[in-house]
Design a protein around this motif. Structure first.
Motif, PDB file in Angstrom:
ATOM      1  N   LEU A  20     -59.528  25.157-105.893  1.00  0.00           N
ATOM      2  CA  LEU A  20     -60.966  25.125-105.672  1.00  0.00           C
ATOM      3  C   LEU A  20     -61.712  26.048-106.640  1.00  0.00           C
ATOM      4  O   LEU A  20     -62.915  26.184-106.556  1.00  0.00           O
ATOM      5  N   HIS A  21     -60.993  26.687-107.553  1.00  0.00           N
ATOM      6  CA  HIS A  21     -61.569  27.529-108.611  1.00  0.00           C
ATOM      7  C   HIS A  21     -62.315  28.754-108.094  1.00  0.00           C
ATOM      8  O   HIS A  21     -63.126  29.321-108.807  1.00  0.00           O
ATOM      9  N   LEU A  77     -61.057  15.337 -95.547  1.00  0.00           N
ATOM     10  CA  LEU A  77     -60.615  16.646 -96.049  1.00  0.00           C
ATOM     11  C   LEU A  77     -60.991  16.820 -97.511  1.00  0.00           C
ATOM     12  O   LEU A  77     -61.503  17.873 -97.905  1.00  0.00           O
ATOM     13  N   ASN A  78     -60.740  15.803 -98.330  1.00  0.00           N
ATOM     14  CA  ASN A  78     -61.059  15.904 -99.754  1.00  0.00           C
ATOM     15  C   ASN A  78     -62.548  16.155 -99.970  1.00  0.00           C
ATOM     16  O   ASN A  78     -62.926  16.973-100.808  1.00  0.00           O
ATOM     17  N   SER A  79     -63.391  15.475 -99.210  1.00  0.00           N
ATOM     18  CA  SER A  79     -64.841  15.693 -99.311  1.00  0.00           C
ATOM     19  C   SER A  79     -65.216  17.106 -98.891  1.00  0.00           C
ATOM     20  O   SER A  79     -66.047  17.752 -99.523  1.00  0.00           O
ATOM     21  N   MET A  80     -64.590  17.586 -97.834  1.00  0.00           N
ATOM     22  CA  MET A  80     -64.879  18.939 -97.365  1.00  0.00           C
ATOM     23  C   MET A  80     -64.432  19.984 -98.364  1.00  0.00           C
ATOM     24  O   MET A  80     -65.117  20.983 -98.584  1.00  0.00           O
ATOM     25  N   PHE A  81     -63.284  19.760 -99.013  1.00  0.00           N
ATOM     26  CA  PHE A  81     -62.807  20.705-100.019  1.00  0.00           C
ATOM     27  C   PHE A  81     -63.757  20.754-101.208  1.00  0.00           C
ATOM     28  O   PHE A  81     -64.005  21.816-101.780  1.00  0.00           O
ATOM     29  N   GLU A  82     -64.306  19.603-101.589  1.00  0.00           N
ATOM     30  CA  GLU A  82     -65.298  19.571-102.666  1.00  0.00           C
ATOM     31  C   GLU A  82     -66.535  20.364-102.270  1.00  0.00           C
ATOM     32  O   GLU A  82     -67.095  21.100-103.086  1.00  0.00           O
ATOM     33  N   ASP A  83     -66.967  20.241-101.021  1.00  0.00           N
ATOM     34  CA  ASP A  83     -68.120  21.002-100.539  1.00  0.00           C
ATOM     35  C   ASP A  83     -67.844  22.501-100.580  1.00  0.00           C
ATOM     36  O   ASP A  83     -68.704  23.289-100.972  1.00  0.00           O
ATOM     37  N   VAL A  84     -66.650  22.898-100.172  1.00  0.00           N
ATOM     38  CA  VAL A  84     -66.275  24.318-100.163  1.00  0.00           C
ATOM     39  C   VAL A  84     -66.275  24.883-101.582  1.00  0.00           C
ATOM     40  O   VAL A  84     -66.691  26.013-101.806  1.00  0.00           O
ATOM     41  N   SER A  85     -65.832  24.081-102.552  1.00  0.00           N
ATOM     42  CA  SER A  85     -65.742  24.571-103.928  1.00  0.00           C
ATOM     43  C   SER A  85     -67.099  24.677-104.606  1.00  0.00           C
ATOM     44  O   SER A  85     -67.246  25.364-105.610  1.00  0.00           O
ATOM     45  N   GLY A  86     -68.115  23.998-104.052  1.00  0.00           N
ATOM     46  CA  GLY A  86     -69.449  24.050-104.635  1.00  0.00           C
ATOM     47  C   GLY A  86     -69.488  23.402-106.005  1.00  0.00           C
ATOM     48  O   GLY A  86     -68.826  22.393-106.249  1.00  0.00           O
TER      49      GLY A  86
END
Length: 108
Positions: A6-7, A89-98
């Motif tokens: 998620l960088h 989950l993939n969509s949520m991880f993208e949201d978390v990474s900003g």
């Protein structure tokens, strides 16, 4: 196992709370099914289970710095509910990474 970066350093508590609050409503909206997943956390590990339909943990997520080590139960890889959950989950991880986005480091 799939490894996603998620960088940025991941706060496991925030991720856990986000998953716990959002997975069931998002799943119900996407699949129009009232399946209730249970999200648990022990240390840096988050598990997603549903005991009435599935007899084992569906997703096991280990947070290591900027990376998520995700193991999906091999018995349910083609199951429509598991695939819908993975999409969420993939969509949520993208949201978390900003704005930093996510990268798939390893899948296999």
């Amino acid at each position: 196992m799939k490894i996603i970066t998620l960088h940025k350093k991941i706060d496991v508590n925030k991720l856990y709370n986000q998953l716990k609050q959002n997975i069931n409503p998002l799943f119900k909206k996407q699949r129009m099914e009232d399946i209730q997943f249970v999200i648990t956390r022990v240390g840096n590990i988050i598990d997603i289970v549903e005991r009435e339909i599935y007899h084992a943990t569906l997703y096991h997520i280990e947070v290591i710095g900027e990376k998520l080590h995700i193991t999906r139960n091999e018995h349910y890889t083609d199951d429509v509910n598991s695939l819908a959950l993975e999409s969420i989950l993939n969509s949520m991880f993208e949201d978390v990474s900003g704005k930093l986005g996510t990268d798939l480091v390893l899948e296999g």
